[in-house]
Design a protein around this motif. Sequence first.
Motif, PDB file in Angstrom:
ATOM      1  N   LEU A   1       0.822  -1.214   0.000  1.00  0.00           N
ATOM      2  CA  LEU A   1       0.000   0.000   0.000  1.00  0.00           C
ATOM      3  C   LEU A   1       0.857   1.264   0.000  1.00  0.00           C
ATOM      4  CD1 LEU A   1      -2.977  -0.849   2.382  1.00  0.00           C
ATOM      5  CD2 LEU A   1      -3.097  -0.216  -0.031  1.00  0.00           C
ATOM      6  N   ILE A   2       1.888   1.278   0.822  1.00  0.00           N
ATOM      7  CA  ILE A   2       2.796   2.434   0.841  1.00  0.00           C
ATOM      8  C   ILE A   2       3.398   2.645  -0.535  1.00  0.00           C
ATOM      9  CG2 ILE A   2       5.026   3.274   1.722  1.00  0.00           C
ATOM     10  CD1 ILE A   2       4.232   1.920   4.432  1.00  0.00           C
ATOM     11  N   ASP A   3       3.840   1.560  -1.168  1.00  0.00           N
ATOM     12  CA  ASP A   3       4.445   1.662  -2.495  1.00  0.00           C
ATOM     13  C   ASP A   3       3.479   2.231  -3.525  1.00  0.00           C
ATOM     14  OD1 ASP A   3       6.961   0.744  -1.787  1.00  0.00           O
ATOM     15  OD2 ASP A   3       6.504  -1.343  -2.285  1.00  0.00           O
ATOM     16  N   ILE A   4       2.256   1.681  -3.596  1.00  0.00           N
ATOM     17  CA  ILE A   4       1.360   2.161  -4.644  1.00  0.00           C
ATOM     18  C   ILE A   4       0.928   3.600  -4.395  1.00  0.00           C
ATOM     19  CG2 ILE A   4       0.602  -0.141  -5.310  1.00  0.00           C
ATOM     20  CD1 ILE A   4      -2.131   0.575  -4.016  1.00  0.00           C
ATOM     21  N   ILE A   5       0.797   3.993  -3.152  1.00  0.00           N
ATOM     22  CA  ILE A   5       0.432   5.377  -2.854  1.00  0.00           C
ATOM     23  C   ILE A   5       1.585   6.317  -3.210  1.00  0.00           C
ATOM     24  CG2 ILE A   5      -0.061   7.005  -0.980  1.00  0.00           C
ATOM     25  CD1 ILE A   5      -1.713   4.662   0.309  1.00  0.00           C
TER      26      ILE A   5
ATOM     27  N   LEU B   1       4.860   0.268 -11.900  1.00  0.00           N
ATOM     28  CA  LEU B   1       5.106  -0.445 -10.639  1.00  0.00           C
ATOM     29  C   LEU B   1       6.072  -1.607 -10.845  1.00  0.00           C
ATOM     30  CD1 LEU B   1       1.521  -0.353  -9.153  1.00  0.00           C
ATOM     31  CD2 LEU B   1       3.573   0.616  -8.109  1.00  0.00           C
ATOM     32  N   PHE B   2       5.916  -2.330 -11.945  1.00  0.00           N
ATOM     33  CA  PHE B   2       6.826  -3.430 -12.248  1.00  0.00           C
ATOM     34  C   PHE B   2       8.266  -2.922 -12.320  1.00  0.00           C
ATOM     35  CE2 PHE B   2       9.132  -5.729 -15.640  1.00  0.00           C
ATOM     36  CZ  PHE B   2       9.284  -6.950 -15.008  1.00  0.00           C
ATOM     37  N   ALA B   3       8.492  -1.836 -13.043  1.00  0.00           N
ATOM     38  CA  ALA B   3       9.845  -1.269 -13.154  1.00  0.00           C
ATOM     39  C   ALA B   3      10.340  -0.786 -11.798  1.00  0.00           C
ATOM     40  CB  ALA B   3       9.845  -0.124 -14.164  1.00  0.00           C
ATOM     41  N   TYR B   4       9.493  -0.122 -11.036  1.00  0.00           N
ATOM     42  CA  TYR B   4       9.843   0.391  -9.707  1.00  0.00           C
ATOM     43  C   TYR B   4      10.297  -0.747  -8.792  1.00  0.00           C
ATOM     44  CZ  TYR B   4       8.640   1.842  -4.906  1.00  0.00           C
ATOM     45  OH  TYR B   4       8.637   2.066  -3.550  1.00  0.00           O
ATOM     46  N   TRP B   5       9.466  -1.793  -8.672  1.00  0.00           N
ATOM     47  CA  TRP B   5       9.812  -2.902  -7.800  1.00  0.00           C
ATOM     48  C   TRP B   5      11.038  -3.659  -8.308  1.00  0.00           C
ATOM     49  CZ3 TRP B   5       3.982  -3.704  -7.749  1.00  0.00           C
ATOM     50  CH2 TRP B   5       3.420  -3.161  -6.592  1.00  0.00           C
ATOM     51  N   THR B   6      11.132  -3.871  -9.601  1.00  0.00           N
ATOM     52  CA  THR B   6      12.270  -4.608 -10.146  1.00  0.00           C
ATOM     53  C   THR B   6      13.576  -3.885  -9.842  1.00  0.00           C
ATOM     54  OG1 THR B   6      10.938  -5.597 -11.902  1.00  0.00           O
ATOM     55  CG2 THR B   6      13.319  -5.523 -12.250  1.00  0.00           C
ATOM     56  N   VAL B   7      13.634  -2.598 -10.106  1.00  0.00           N
ATOM     57  CA  VAL B   7      14.881  -1.850  -9.900  1.00  0.00           C
ATOM     58  C   VAL B   7      15.225  -1.750  -8.418  1.00  0.00           C
ATOM     59  CG1 VAL B   7      15.969   0.416 -10.134  1.00  0.00           C
ATOM     60  CG2 VAL B   7      14.726  -0.569 -12.051  1.00  0.00           C
ATOM     61  N   LEU B   8      14.288  -1.300  -7.588  1.00  0.00           N
ATOM     62  CA  LEU B   8      14.619  -1.124  -6.165  1.00  0.00           C
ATOM     63  C   LEU B   8      14.887  -2.444  -5.460  1.00  0.00           C
ATOM     64  CD1 LEU B   8      12.348   1.799  -4.918  1.00  0.00           C
ATOM     65  CD2 LEU B   8      14.796   1.790  -5.300  1.00  0.00           C
ATOM     66  N   GLU B   9      14.053  -3.441  -5.687  1.00  0.00           N
ATOM     67  CA  GLU B   9      14.233  -4.718  -4.995  1.00  0.00           C
ATOM     68  C   GLU B   9      15.379  -5.525  -5.594  1.00  0.00           C
ATOM     69  OE1 GLU B   9      10.270  -6.368  -4.870  1.00  0.00           O
ATOM     70  OE2 GLU B   9       9.662  -4.912  -3.343  1.00  0.00           O
ATOM     71  N   GLY B  10      15.682  -5.301  -6.862  1.00  0.00           N
ATOM     72  CA  GLY B  10      16.797  -6.003  -7.492  1.00  0.00           C
ATOM     73  C   GLY B  10      18.148  -5.398  -7.164  1.00  0.00           C
ATOM     74  N   THR B  11      18.175  -4.117  -6.768  1.00  0.00           N
ATOM     75  CA  THR B  11      19.454  -3.470  -6.438  1.00  0.00           C
ATOM     76  C   THR B  11      19.636  -3.274  -4.936  1.00  0.00           C
ATOM     77  OG1 THR B  11      18.477  -1.266  -6.754  1.00  0.00           O
ATOM     78  CG2 THR B  11      19.592  -2.271  -8.650  1.00  0.00           C
TER      79      THR B  11
ATOM     80  N   SER C   1      11.851  -1.940  -1.574  1.00  0.00           N
ATOM     81  CA  SER C   1      11.127  -0.796  -2.112  1.00  0.00           C
ATOM     82  C   SER C   1      10.969   0.202  -0.961  1.00  0.00           C
ATOM     83  CB  SER C   1       9.748  -1.244  -2.603  1.00  0.00           C
ATOM     84  OG  SER C   1       8.981  -1.733  -1.508  1.00  0.00           O
ATOM     85  N   LEU C   2      10.418   1.362  -1.237  1.00  0.00           N
ATOM     86  CA  LEU C   2      10.219   2.351  -0.172  1.00  0.00           C
ATOM     87  C   LEU C   2       9.271   1.827   0.898  1.00  0.00           C
ATOM     88  CD1 LEU C   2       9.994   5.594  -2.344  1.00  0.00           C
ATOM     89  CD2 LEU C   2      11.921   4.816  -0.937  1.00  0.00           C
TER      90      LEU C   2
ATOM     91  N   LYS D   1       8.819  -1.328   1.725  1.00  0.00           N
ATOM     92  CA  LYS D   1       9.550  -2.330   2.512  1.00  0.00           C
ATOM     93  C   LYS D   1      10.538  -1.670   3.468  1.00  0.00           C
ATOM     94  CE  LYS D   1       9.121  -6.425  -0.375  1.00  0.00           C
ATOM     95  NZ  LYS D   1       8.084  -5.935  -1.278  1.00  0.00           N
ATOM     96  N   MET D   2      11.197  -0.597   3.007  1.00  0.00           N
ATOM     97  CA  MET D   2      12.103   0.134   3.899  1.00  0.00           C
ATOM     98  C   MET D   2      11.346   0.667   5.109  1.00  0.00           C
ATOM     99  SD  MET D   2      14.473   2.389   1.388  1.00  0.00           S
ATOM    100  CE  MET D   2      14.905   1.750  -0.207  1.00  0.00           C
ATOM    101  N   ALA D   3      10.174   1.251   4.864  1.00  0.00           N
ATOM    102  CA  ALA D   3       9.385   1.845   5.942  1.00  0.00           C
ATOM    103  C   ALA D   3       8.933   0.807   6.967  1.00  0.00           C
ATOM    104  CB  ALA D   3       8.169   2.565   5.361  1.00  0.00           C
ATOM    105  N   LEU D   4       8.678  -0.411   6.520  1.00  0.00           N
ATOM    106  CA  LEU D   4       8.158  -1.435   7.428  1.00  0.00           C
ATOM    107  C   LEU D   4       9.179  -2.497   7.817  1.00  0.00           C
ATOM    108  CD1 LEU D   4       4.522  -1.859   6.099  1.00  0.00           C
ATOM    109  CD2 LEU D   4       5.381  -0.432   7.946  1.00  0.00           C
ATOM    110  N   GLY D   5      10.440  -2.264   7.486  1.00  0.00           N
ATOM    111  CA  GLY D   5      11.496  -3.181   7.922  1.00  0.00           C
ATOM    112  C   GLY D   5      11.453  -4.538   7.244  1.00  0.00           C
ATOM    113  N   LEU D   6      11.199  -4.543   5.934  1.00  0.00           N
ATOM    114  CA  LEU D   6      11.150  -5.777   5.157  1.00  0.00           C
ATOM    115  C   LEU D   6      12.195  -5.744   4.060  1.00  0.00           C
ATOM    116  CD1 LEU D   6       7.285  -6.037   4.643  1.00  0.00           C
ATOM    117  CD2 LEU D   6       8.658  -7.052   6.458  1.00  0.00           C
ATOM    118  N   LYS D   7      12.498  -6.936   3.542  1.00  0.00           N
ATOM    119  CA  LYS D   7      13.472  -7.033   2.461  1.00  0.00           C
ATOM    120  C   LYS D   7      13.175  -8.287   1.644  1.00  0.00           C
ATOM    121  CE  LYS D   7      18.363  -6.355   1.765  1.00  0.00           C
ATOM    122  NZ  LYS D   7      19.602  -5.967   2.415  1.00  0.00           N
TER     123      LYS D   7
END
Length: 164
Positions: free
Chosen positions: A24-28, A72-82, A86-87, A89-95
Amino acid sequence: MNGRDGEVREVRIASWRRRVGAWLIDIILVGILWDLLAGAAGPITQFHFWLPPGPIFSAWFVHLGSGDALILFAYWTVLEGTRGQSLGKMALGLKVTDRRGDAIDLSRAAIQSFGKAFLLPVDVLIGWIAMPGSGQRLFNRLSETIVVLVDDSAPEGVRYVRPG
């Protein structure tokens, strides 16, 4: 699982509740950012998400169109792949990691992001039915990835203190 020196590494699987919160944080955030960029570029395009109608989802940023999934696909692929995060996941302590808890590459990130961006309801439902208790979506299984809680403890030899 055994680590490099024979020790057992503990990898804590993230709860579905936290994962939905990160989503939800990501899509918002992506929706707001894209609307700002589209507004600056003029009325060429707008980014809106689709979610079921209702008081919670009636805000301007909650209407999903087909091009939005590509963003969203590009956003998640780049952030989670590097970065593995994602933002949201960072906010909620996930990886996102591989099954051993190690970093993933862009190809694994692309596979797991595909299900999340384009087929999320089916992706989650198959994960719940076919892999109960695993905490995995179908595309997590296909990419051999898991979503874990980030260990936020201090490195060895360091103690964090707050002033005052």
